[in-house]
Design a protein around this motif. Structure first.
Motif, mmCIF file in Angstrom:
data_model
loop_
_atom_site.group_PDB
_atom_site.id
_atom_site.type_symbol
_atom_site.label_atom_id
_atom_site.label_comp_id
_atom_site.label_asym_id
_atom_site.label_seq_id
_atom_site.Cartn_x
_atom_site.Cartn_y
_atom_site.Cartn_z
ATOM 1 N N UNK A 190 -0.523 89.214 7.716
ATOM 2 C CA UNK A 190 -0.139 88.670 6.873
ATOM 3 C C UNK A 190 1.087 88.143 8.737
ATOM 4 N N UNK A 191 1.937 86.457 8.414
ATOM 5 C CA UNK A 191 2.923 86.093 9.145
ATOM 6 C C UNK A 191 3.622 87.910 9.942
ATOM 7 N N UNK A 192 4.071 88.144 8.939
ATOM 8 C CA UNK A 192 5.155 89.084 8.851
ATOM 9 C C UNK A 192 5.082 90.182 9.425
ATOM 10 N N UNK A 193 3.385 90.656 9.458
ATOM 11 C CA UNK A 193 3.303 91.621 10.055
ATOM 12 C C UNK A 193 2.560 91.548 11.689
ATOM 13 N N UNK A 194 2.608 90.523 11.768
ATOM 14 C CA UNK A 194 1.960 90.448 13.106
ATOM 15 C C UNK A 194 3.627 90.297 13.470
ATOM 16 N N UNK A 195 4.498 89.817 13.463
ATOM 17 C CA UNK A 195 5.690 89.925 13.956
ATOM 18 C C UNK A 195 6.105 91.078 14.004
ATOM 19 N N UNK A 196 5.978 92.237 13.007
ATOM 20 C CA UNK A 196 6.431 93.569 12.337
ATOM 21 C C UNK A 196 5.707 94.011 14.103
ATOM 22 N N UNK A 197 4.430 93.732 14.459
ATOM 23 C CA UNK A 197 3.816 94.999 14.811
ATOM 24 C C UNK A 197 4.248 94.265 16.331
#
Length: 326
Positions: A190-197
């Motif tokens: 997900x976009x937010x999961x990528x940002x968090x990574x």
């Protein structure tokens, strides 16, 4: 007719089609600025535009901003041959300096994400040739829009003049690293999961290590020589090549500065180890004699085999130790 001849004749249409495709793709790369749509009406990618091509794209696409992945000199306002056109059109020009060879540091990815988030659209992303750095930025833009990794990976293809491993670029490995992390956590993108990574998990290559000063005194007498021992523990998922061969081994960097007012310039010395680092190793630095009384700080970091990038630049932590001389 000879069967082998028939087979060869049958291959001709496929070969001609492939040749036509290659000629078409590289024609765009060579003669049309390698301009491509990433997200229709919003984001485009290209090689570095000429003044004429940028003026044409401003009119045809309605460009309002631009991200230059080559970065710029601190003394420049707008960089590149197209500066006059960009200034006249009042483009919002942002600069992110990415390498065409190595993965970006966490800070560089964060800067790119911030630029993508805040740039006025339609937006043009460009590097020099529009193949590798533009491909990575376009892939990240797609991930931020919630597009999948397969779609993002397509940004590294012949369509954009990217010839695969022949180019010598490691940038597609950035996406592979994210894919591997998702698989290890049994998660989907997900976009937010990528940002968090990027914020909490991403470390480029093997650029993660713990450094700890061991058997080092905290106080000494003036003129008393001493050596430093630093324990280095690899925290990444790849071996760290810590041998002494030029251009092949990571070095330990020790930077020394006086904590006293007007203490003088920062001094740095580098040390190598002859064994490849697989888990933990101890590096012994040379003999020091600080001389004048006062407080001194040693900062330990690793620098890559090309002696260009410090591990701290790629997400690792610097270790510090203070010694007081009486």
């Amino acid at each position: 007719m000879n069967r082998k001849l028939v087979q060869k004749i049958a291959l001709v249409p496929g070969v001609l089609t492939l040749a036509a495709l290659v000629i078409f793709q590289f024609g765009n790369y060579l003669f049309r600025g390698n301009l491509h749509t990433v997200i229709p009406g919003q984001i485009y990618r290209s090689a570095e535009p000429t003044p004429a091509s940028l003026a044409r794209w401003i009119e045809s696409i309605g460009l309002r901003s631009l991200i230059n992945l080559k970065g710029k000199s601190p003394t420049e306002t707008t960089s590149g041959a197209y500066a006059g056109v960009a200034d006249a059109a009042r483009l919002d020009v942002k600069y992110v300096r990415l390498s065409a060879r190595r993965w970006p540091s966490p800070a560089e990815v964060e800067q790119l994400i911030s630029s993508l988030d805040t740039a006025t659209r339609p937006l043009l992303i460009h590097c020099r040739g529009g193949t590798d750095r533009s491909g990575l930025a376009a892939a990240i833009a797609l991930l931020l829009e919630g597009q999948g990794l397969d779609r993002a990976n397509e940004q590294f293809s012949l369509k954009f003049g990217y010839p695969g491993s022949l180019l010598g670029s490691d940038l597609p490995g950035f996406l592979a690293s994210y894919r591997d992390w998702l698989a290890s956590e049994e998660l989907s993108h997900t976009a937010e999961r990528f940002r968090s990574w990027v914020r909490t998990e991403y470390v480029a290559y093997y650029y993660e290590a713990d450094l700890e000063f061991s058997s080092v005194p905290e106080t000494l007498r003036a003129g008393e020589p001493f050596s430093l021992r630093i324990s280095v523990t690899n925290r990444s998922n790849q071996p760290i090549p810590m041998n002494c061969a030029p251009g092949q081994g990571v070095r330990l960097s020790l930077r020394l500065r006086s904590l006293e007012p007007g203490g003088g310039k920062l001094r740095e010395r580098r040390f190598c180890n002859r064994a490849e680092l697989l888990a933990t190793t101890v590096v012994t630095a040379g003999i020091y004699d600080l001389g004048a009384p006062g407080s001194y700080e040693f900062a330990a970091d690793l620098v890559d085999e090309f002696e260009e990038h410090f591990f701290a630049d790629m997400g690792s932590q610097i270790s510090r130790h203070t010694i007081t001389i009486h």
